[in-house]
Design a protein around this motif. Structure first.
Motif, mmCIF file in Angstrom:
data_model
loop_
_atom_site.group_PDB
_atom_site.id
_atom_site.type_symbol
_atom_site.label_atom_id
_atom_site.label_comp_id
_atom_site.label_asym_id
_atom_site.label_seq_id
_atom_site.Cartn_x
_atom_site.Cartn_y
_atom_site.Cartn_z
ATOM 1 N N GLY A 73 0.816 -1.213 0.000
ATOM 2 C CA GLY A 73 0.000 0.000 0.000
ATOM 3 C C GLY A 73 0.847 1.259 0.000
ATOM 4 N N LEU A 74 1.952 1.239 0.733
ATOM 5 C CA LEU A 74 2.855 2.388 0.761
ATOM 6 C C LEU A 74 3.512 2.575 -0.603
ATOM 7 C CD1 LEU A 74 4.242 4.693 2.224
ATOM 8 C CD2 LEU A 74 5.911 3.037 3.100
ATOM 9 N N VAL A 75 3.868 1.473 -1.245
ATOM 10 C CA VAL A 75 4.450 1.562 -2.587
ATOM 11 C C VAL A 75 3.455 2.246 -3.525
ATOM 12 C CG1 VAL A 75 5.240 0.232 -4.593
ATOM 13 C CG2 VAL A 75 5.982 -0.423 -2.290
ATOM 14 N N ARG A 76 2.196 1.828 -3.486
ATOM 15 C CA ARG A 76 1.189 2.443 -4.361
ATOM 16 C C ARG A 76 1.021 3.928 -4.056
ATOM 17 N NH1 ARG A 76 -1.247 -2.608 -3.493
ATOM 18 N NH2 ARG A 76 -2.505 -1.788 -1.790
ATOM 19 N N ARG A 77 1.008 4.292 -2.775
ATOM 20 C CA ARG A 77 0.857 5.709 -2.396
ATOM 21 C C ARG A 77 2.031 6.533 -2.911
ATOM 22 N NH1 ARG A 77 -1.090 5.965 3.775
ATOM 23 N NH2 ARG A 77 -1.353 8.155 3.260
ATOM 24 N N LEU A 78 3.246 6.008 -2.762
ATOM 25 C CA LEU A 78 4.423 6.741 -3.219
ATOM 26 C C LEU A 78 4.510 6.786 -4.745
ATOM 27 C CD1 LEU A 78 7.021 5.621 -0.529
ATOM 28 C CD2 LEU A 78 5.955 7.877 -0.783
ATOM 29 N N GLU A 79 4.071 5.719 -5.399
ATOM 30 C CA GLU A 79 4.061 5.746 -6.872
ATOM 31 C C GLU A 79 3.141 6.851 -7.386
ATOM 32 O OE1 GLU A 79 5.203 1.267 -8.345
ATOM 33 O OE2 GLU A 79 3.125 1.625 -7.740
ATOM 34 N N ARG A 80 2.026 7.100 -6.716
ATOM 35 C CA ARG A 80 1.124 8.181 -7.120
ATOM 36 C C ARG A 80 1.796 9.550 -6.976
ATOM 37 N NH1 ARG A 80 -2.959 4.824 -4.630
ATOM 38 N NH2 ARG A 80 -2.768 5.949 -2.675
ATOM 39 N N GLN A 81 2.855 9.614 -6.166
ATOM 40 C CA GLN A 81 3.586 10.861 -5.978
ATOM 41 C C GLN A 81 4.828 10.944 -6.851
ATOM 42 O OE1 GLN A 81 3.931 12.318 -1.844
ATOM 43 N NE2 GLN A 81 2.970 10.376 -1.314
ATOM 44 N N GLY A 82 4.989 9.989 -7.766
ATOM 45 C CA GLY A 82 6.106 10.044 -8.702
ATOM 46 C C GLY A 82 7.280 9.136 -8.371
ATOM 47 N N TYR A 83 7.204 8.376 -7.283
ATOM 48 C CA TYR A 83 8.278 7.444 -6.949
ATOM 49 C C TYR A 83 8.131 6.199 -7.814
ATOM 50 C CZ TYR A 83 9.285 10.303 -2.911
ATOM 51 O OH TYR A 83 9.648 11.342 -2.107
ATOM 52 N N ARG A 84 9.252 5.488 -7.989
ATOM 53 C CA ARG A 84 9.205 4.242 -8.743
ATOM 54 C C ARG A 84 10.071 3.207 -8.052
ATOM 55 N NH1 ARG A 84 13.826 3.860 -12.095
ATOM 56 N NH2 ARG A 84 15.040 5.767 -12.041
ATOM 57 N N VAL A 85 9.717 1.968 -8.234
ATOM 58 C CA VAL A 85 10.500 0.861 -7.690
ATOM 59 C C VAL A 85 11.769 0.761 -8.518
ATOM 60 C CG1 VAL A 85 10.583 -1.621 -7.287
ATOM 61 C CG2 VAL A 85 8.458 -0.349 -6.866
ATOM 62 N N THR A 86 12.926 0.776 -7.841
ATOM 63 C CA THR A 86 14.203 0.722 -8.563
ATOM 64 C C THR A 86 14.993 -0.539 -8.256
ATOM 65 O OG1 THR A 86 15.256 2.009 -6.814
ATOM 66 C CG2 THR A 86 14.421 3.220 -8.728
ATOM 67 N N GLY A 87 14.406 -1.438 -7.487
ATOM 68 C CA GLY A 87 15.094 -2.684 -7.176
ATOM 69 C C GLY A 87 14.298 -3.478 -6.167
ATOM 70 N N TYR A 88 14.839 -4.601 -5.790
ATOM 71 C CA TYR A 88 14.216 -5.459 -4.796
ATOM 72 C C TYR A 88 15.239 -5.791 -3.746
ATOM 73 C CZ TYR A 88 10.638 -6.078 -8.323
ATOM 74 O OH TYR A 88 9.648 -5.850 -9.236
ATOM 75 N N VAL A 89 14.801 -5.938 -2.520
ATOM 76 C CA VAL A 89 15.662 -6.387 -1.430
ATOM 77 C C VAL A 89 15.290 -7.827 -1.130
ATOM 78 C CG1 VAL A 89 16.278 -6.072 0.986
ATOM 79 C CG2 VAL A 89 15.805 -4.082 -0.441
ATOM 80 N N LEU A 90 16.243 -8.721 -1.250
ATOM 81 C CA LEU A 90 16.025 -10.138 -0.983
ATOM 82 C C LEU A 90 16.801 -10.518 0.261
ATOM 83 C CD1 LEU A 90 16.580 -11.270 -4.643
ATOM 84 C CD2 LEU A 90 14.382 -11.162 -3.465
ATOM 85 N N SER A 91 16.217 -11.391 1.062
ATOM 86 C CA SER A 91 16.924 -11.879 2.245
ATOM 87 C C SER A 91 16.559 -13.329 2.500
ATOM 88 C CB SER A 91 16.593 -11.016 3.474
ATOM 89 O OG SER A 91 15.220 -11.109 3.770
ATOM 90 N N LYS A 92 17.461 -14.010 3.177
ATOM 91 C CA LYS A 92 17.256 -15.402 3.531
ATOM 92 C C LYS A 92 17.870 -15.611 4.901
ATOM 93 C CE LYS A 92 18.515 -20.049 2.093
ATOM 94 N NZ LYS A 92 19.226 -20.847 1.081
ATOM 95 N N GLU A 93 17.095 -16.156 5.814
ATOM 96 C CA GLU A 93 17.651 -16.460 7.131
ATOM 97 C C GLU A 93 18.574 -17.645 7.005
ATOM 98 O OE1 GLU A 93 15.062 -16.582 10.492
ATOM 99 O OE2 GLU A 93 13.720 -15.108 9.587
ATOM 100 N N ILE A 94 19.762 -17.512 7.622
ATOM 101 C CA ILE A 94 20.743 -18.621 7.551
ATOM 102 C C ILE A 94 21.180 -19.022 8.940
ATOM 103 C CG2 ILE A 94 21.555 -18.140 5.238
ATOM 104 C CD1 ILE A 94 23.806 -16.501 6.475
#
Length: 123
Positions: free
Chosen positions: A102-123
């Motif tokens: 939901g925050l991503v959608r709100r920020l996209e309406r303000q001109g922000y864009r997704v520029t990558g992904y954060v991946l994690s794995k518990e080890i």
């Protein structure tokens, strides 16, 4: 600004933390804290900002943010950060990380864009 109150507001977003289980204090370490206040002067949200210097220029990052309910704080915070980034800090980019769609959608309406992904794995 009441630092304890700001941290308590930021703590509300701890369930959405994306950096591998660090504490709120870890997220705000080395950052400036700011409050978003409503029309009655009450702090309804808080956020932490960090400035990073890269060869390509400065980047302003929101490292943690949280607040009370849906009160327009996201839009107010983003607008304020954008003004600070351009007028006072000389930053070319404003970034944040979230796992809240939901925050991503709100920020996209303000001109922000997704520029990558954060991946994690518990080890």
């Amino acid at each position: 600004m009441d630092r304890a109150r700001s941290l308590a507001l930021i703590e509300r977003a701890a369930a959405f933390e994306v950096t591998g289980g660090v504490t709120v204090n870890d997220l705000v370490n080395g950052c400036a804290l700011f409050d978003v206040v409503d029309g009655e002067g009450r702090a309804v949200a808080a956020f932490a900002l960090r400035v990073d210097q890269f060869e390509a220029g400065r980047q302003l990052s929101v490292t943690a943010a949280g607040g009370e309910g849906d009160n327009g704080a996201t839009e107010a915070m983003a607008a304020w950060c954008e003004r600070q980034a351009g007028e006072h800090i000389g930053a070319r980019v404003l970034t944040c990380q979230t796992r809240r769609r939901g925050l991503v959608r709100r920020l996209e309406r303000q001109g922000y864009r997704v520029t990558g992904y954060v991946l994690s794995k518990e080890i």
